[in-house]
Design a protein around this motif. Structure first.
Motif, PDB file in Angstrom:
ATOM      1  N   LEU A 149       0.840  -1.192   0.000  1.00 23.23           N
ATOM      2  CA  LEU A 149       0.000   0.000   0.000  1.00 23.23           C
ATOM      3  C   LEU A 149       0.877   1.246   0.000  1.00 23.23           C
ATOM      4  N   PRO A 150       0.584   2.243  -0.842  1.00 21.99           N
ATOM      5  CA  PRO A 150       1.434   3.437  -0.897  1.00 21.99           C
ATOM      6  C   PRO A 150       1.371   4.261   0.389  1.00 21.99           C
ATOM      7  N   VAL A 151       2.517   4.861   0.730  1.00 25.18           N
ATOM      8  CA  VAL A 151       2.626   5.751   1.880  1.00 25.18           C
ATOM      9  C   VAL A 151       3.395   6.998   1.446  1.00 25.18           C
ATOM     10  N   LEU A 152       2.899   8.151   1.864  1.00 23.59           N
ATOM     11  CA  LEU A 152       3.594   9.411   1.621  1.00 23.59           C
ATOM     12  C   LEU A 152       3.943  10.023   2.971  1.00 23.59           C
ATOM     13  N   ALA A 153       5.229  10.308   3.188  1.00 26.97           N
ATOM     14  CA  ALA A 153       5.687  10.986   4.406  1.00 26.97           C
ATOM     15  C   ALA A 153       6.022  12.423   4.044  1.00 26.97           C
ATOM     16  N   VAL A 154       5.565  13.374   4.869  1.00 28.70           N
ATOM     17  CA  VAL A 154       5.770  14.797   4.579  1.00 28.70           C
ATOM     18  C   VAL A 154       6.239  15.516   5.835  1.00 28.70           C
ATOM     19  N   SER A 155       7.255  16.343   5.679  1.00 26.68           N
ATOM     20  CA  SER A 155       7.752  17.194   6.759  1.00 26.68           C
ATOM     21  C   SER A 155       7.713  18.640   6.292  1.00 26.68           C
ATOM     22  N   ARG A 156       7.281  19.540   7.165  1.00 27.18           N
ATOM     23  CA  ARG A 156       7.243  20.979   6.889  1.00 27.18           C
ATOM     24  C   ARG A 156       6.427  21.283   5.627  1.00 27.18           C
ATOM     25  N   ALA A 157       5.255  20.713   5.561  1.00 27.73           N
ATOM     26  CA  ALA A 157       4.399  20.854   4.377  1.00 27.73           C
ATOM     27  C   ALA A 157       4.077  22.312   4.074  1.00 27.73           C
ATOM     28  N   THR A 158       4.057  22.643   2.801  1.00 32.04           N
ATOM     29  CA  THR A 158       3.692  23.946   2.209  1.00 32.04           C
ATOM     30  C   THR A 158       4.710  25.035   2.474  1.00 32.04           C
ATOM     31  N   THR A 159       5.851  24.710   3.087  1.00 31.77           N
ATOM     32  CA  THR A 159       6.887  25.715   3.309  1.00 31.77           C
ATOM     33  C   THR A 159       8.023  25.500   2.307  1.00 31.77           C
ATOM     34  N   ALA A 160       8.948  26.454   2.261  1.00 33.47           N
ATOM     35  CA  ALA A 160      10.074  26.351   1.333  1.00 33.47           C
ATOM     36  C   ALA A 160      10.997  25.192   1.678  1.00 33.47           C
ATOM     37  N   SER A 161      10.950  24.701   2.924  1.00 32.38           N
ATOM     38  CA  SER A 161      11.811  23.597   3.343  1.00 32.38           C
ATOM     39  C   SER A 161      11.068  22.264   3.399  1.00 32.38           C
ATOM     40  N   GLU A 162       9.924  22.176   2.712  1.00 32.17           N
ATOM     41  CA  GLU A 162       9.159  20.929   2.707  1.00 32.17           C
ATOM     42  C   GLU A 162      10.003  19.764   2.195  1.00 32.17           C
ATOM     43  N   GLN A 163       9.820  18.595   2.818  1.00 28.27           N
ATOM     44  CA  GLN A 163      10.433  17.355   2.357  1.00 28.27           C
ATOM     45  C   GLN A 163       9.359  16.294   2.239  1.00 28.27           C
ATOM     46  N   ARG A 164       9.476  15.452   1.186  1.00 28.09           N
ATOM     47  CA  ARG A 164       8.517  14.369   0.996  1.00 28.09           C
ATOM     48  C   ARG A 164       9.240  13.084   0.643  1.00 28.09           C
ATOM     49  N   LEU A 165       8.630  11.975   1.037  1.00 24.36           N
ATOM     50  CA  LEU A 165       9.211  10.665   0.802  1.00 24.36           C
ATOM     51  C   LEU A 165       8.079   9.688   0.531  1.00 24.36           C
ATOM     52  N   SER A 166       8.174   8.943  -0.569  1.00 25.22           N
ATOM     53  CA  SER A 166       7.167   7.944  -0.924  1.00 25.22           C
ATOM     54  C   SER A 166       7.753   6.544  -0.797  1.00 25.22           C
ATOM     55  N   ALA A 167       6.949   5.618  -0.299  1.00 21.98           N
ATOM     56  CA  ALA A 167       7.389   4.229  -0.156  1.00 21.98           C
ATOM     57  C   ALA A 167       6.149   3.354   0.005  1.00 21.98           C
ATOM     58  N   SER A 168       6.365   2.048   0.068  1.00 20.10           N
ATOM     59  CA  SER A 168       5.278   1.131   0.395  1.00 20.10           C
ATOM     60  C   SER A 168       5.132   1.059   1.911  1.00 20.10           C
ATOM     61  N   LEU A 169       4.022   0.500   2.358  1.00 16.90           N
ATOM     62  CA  LEU A 169       3.803   0.367   3.800  1.00 16.90           C
ATOM     63  C   LEU A 169       4.899  -0.494   4.432  1.00 16.90           C
ATOM     64  N   SER A 170       5.298  -1.559   3.758  1.00 20.74           N
ATOM     65  CA  SER A 170       6.337  -2.426   4.318  1.00 20.74           C
ATOM     66  C   SER A 170       7.713  -1.789   4.269  1.00 20.74           C
ATOM     67  N   GLY A 171       7.899  -0.794   3.395  1.00 15.46           N
ATOM     68  CA  GLY A 171       9.215  -0.210   3.227  1.00 15.46           C
ATOM     69  C   GLY A 171       9.383   1.178   3.804  1.00 15.46           C
ATOM     70  N   ILE A 172       8.321   1.781   4.357  1.00 10.24           N
ATOM     71  CA  ILE A 172       8.387   3.184   4.766  1.00 10.24           C
ATOM     72  C   ILE A 172       9.348   3.391   5.933  1.00 10.24           C
ATOM     73  N   ALA A 173       9.396   2.469   6.891  1.00  5.92           N
ATOM     74  CA  ALA A 173      10.280   2.656   8.046  1.00  5.92           C
ATOM     75  C   ALA A 173      11.749   2.641   7.612  1.00  5.92           C
ATOM     76  N   ALA A 174      12.107   1.696   6.730  1.00  2.00           N
ATOM     77  CA  ALA A 174      13.490   1.619   6.249  1.00  2.00           C
ATOM     78  C   ALA A 174      13.838   2.832   5.401  1.00  2.00           C
ATOM     79  N   ALA A 175      12.878   3.295   4.579  1.00  2.00           N
ATOM     80  CA  ALA A 175      13.122   4.473   3.742  1.00  2.00           C
ATOM     81  C   ALA A 175      13.344   5.704   4.601  1.00  2.00           C
ATOM     82  N   LEU A 176      12.597   5.809   5.690  1.00  2.00           N
ATOM     83  CA  LEU A 176      12.737   6.958   6.581  1.00  2.00           C
ATOM     84  C   LEU A 176      14.053   6.891   7.354  1.00  2.00           C
TER      85      LEU A 176
END
Length: 261
Positions: free
Chosen positions: A192-219
């Motif tokens: 299942l897709p997962v999107l992780a977002v930090s500091r949304a809508t600001t100039a320093s926003e960061q995003r990371l996409s992964a699967s549910l099984s892979g999101i912890a390792a990606a982070l």
């Protein structure tokens, strides 16, 4: 003469996502009591001569305890001041706005709650995804991924593990491995897709996409500034590769225009 307190949602960070009411109250307040997650661009909308008091918290670091914040708001209003209590997102969505409202009302302080755009809405907007979408999600749920004093997560995993419902997890970075494992164990697809977002809508926003099984390792491989918000569900697969250019806007002309409009 007793003043009053406005519990104001600052939205996710972009000053143009402030409500007109929130901006008007910020610019007419005697004092602004604000959290760590309120962006500098939004604080730039506060008039230069207005008193500002920071009561920001970070994970495991609470220099101003919640009880002291409640007492501070009561003290300021009791001195006859108009207080803008500014919180990121919406003050009543995992923002302890309800606790502050109850304390103020119990003390006889007039208090108004001013809603703000939630972090979930801001993150989805910036990524170009809907939180619900016909054929992909029939519902939407917000949950916290962190308990006070690092208590165990006792969420209803069986109820949350519905692939037809978009699940938004606030403050979940530290516990994402457990959260993902529990959801998969209770029936959510591992891919299942997962999107992780930090500091949304600001100039320093960061995003990371992964699967549910892979999101912890990606982070773990690519840490993001806390707090991190997670959108879990089929809609997360619609995320754009690049953020929408909202954060590139200059806040100063907007604040000036709004204050004189």
């Amino acid at each position: 003469m007793t003043g009053r307190v406005h519990l104001i949602g600052a939205g996710p960070g972009d000053p143009e996502l402030l409500t007109v009411r929130a901006l008007r109250l910020l610019q007419s307040a005697d004092v602004v009591v604000y959290d760590r997650l309120v962006s500098g661009e939004i604080m730039g909308c506060v008039p230069a001569g207005t008193r500002r008091i920071s009561v920001g918290k970070a994970a495991g670091f609470h220099p101003v305890p919640q009880e002291r914040i409640n007492a501070l708001l009561i003290e300021l209003a009791s001195a006859g001041l108009c207080v803008a209590r500014l919180k990121g997102g919406d003050p009543t969505i995992f923002g302890r706005g309800g606790e502050e409202y109850e304390a103020l009302i119990a003390a006889g302080i007039p208090c108004e709650q001013v809603p703000g755009i939630t972090a979930a809405q801001g993150a989805a907007l910036s990524a170009g995804i809907p939180l619900t979408h016909r054929g992909l999600a029939t519902g939407l749920r917000y949950v916290t991924g962190h308990r006070a004093r690092d208590a165990a997560l006792d969420l209803d995993w069986a109820s949350l593990a519905d692939p037809q419902t978009t699940l938004v997890v606030y403050m979940g970075a530290a516990n994402m491995a457990e959260i993902a494992a529990q959801l998969i164990r209770h029936g959510m697809p591992a891919d299942l897709p997962v999107l992780a977002v930090s500091r949304a809508t600001t100039a320093s926003e960061q995003r990371l996409s992964a699967s549910l099984s892979g999101i912890a390792a990606a982070l773990e491989a690519k840490p993001m500034p806390a707090p991190v918000l997670f959108v879990i569900g089929h809609v997360a697969g619609l995320a754009r590769d690049e953020a929408l250019p909202l954060a590139a806007l200059d806040a100063a002309p907007f604040c000036k225009l709004a204050s004189h409009g």
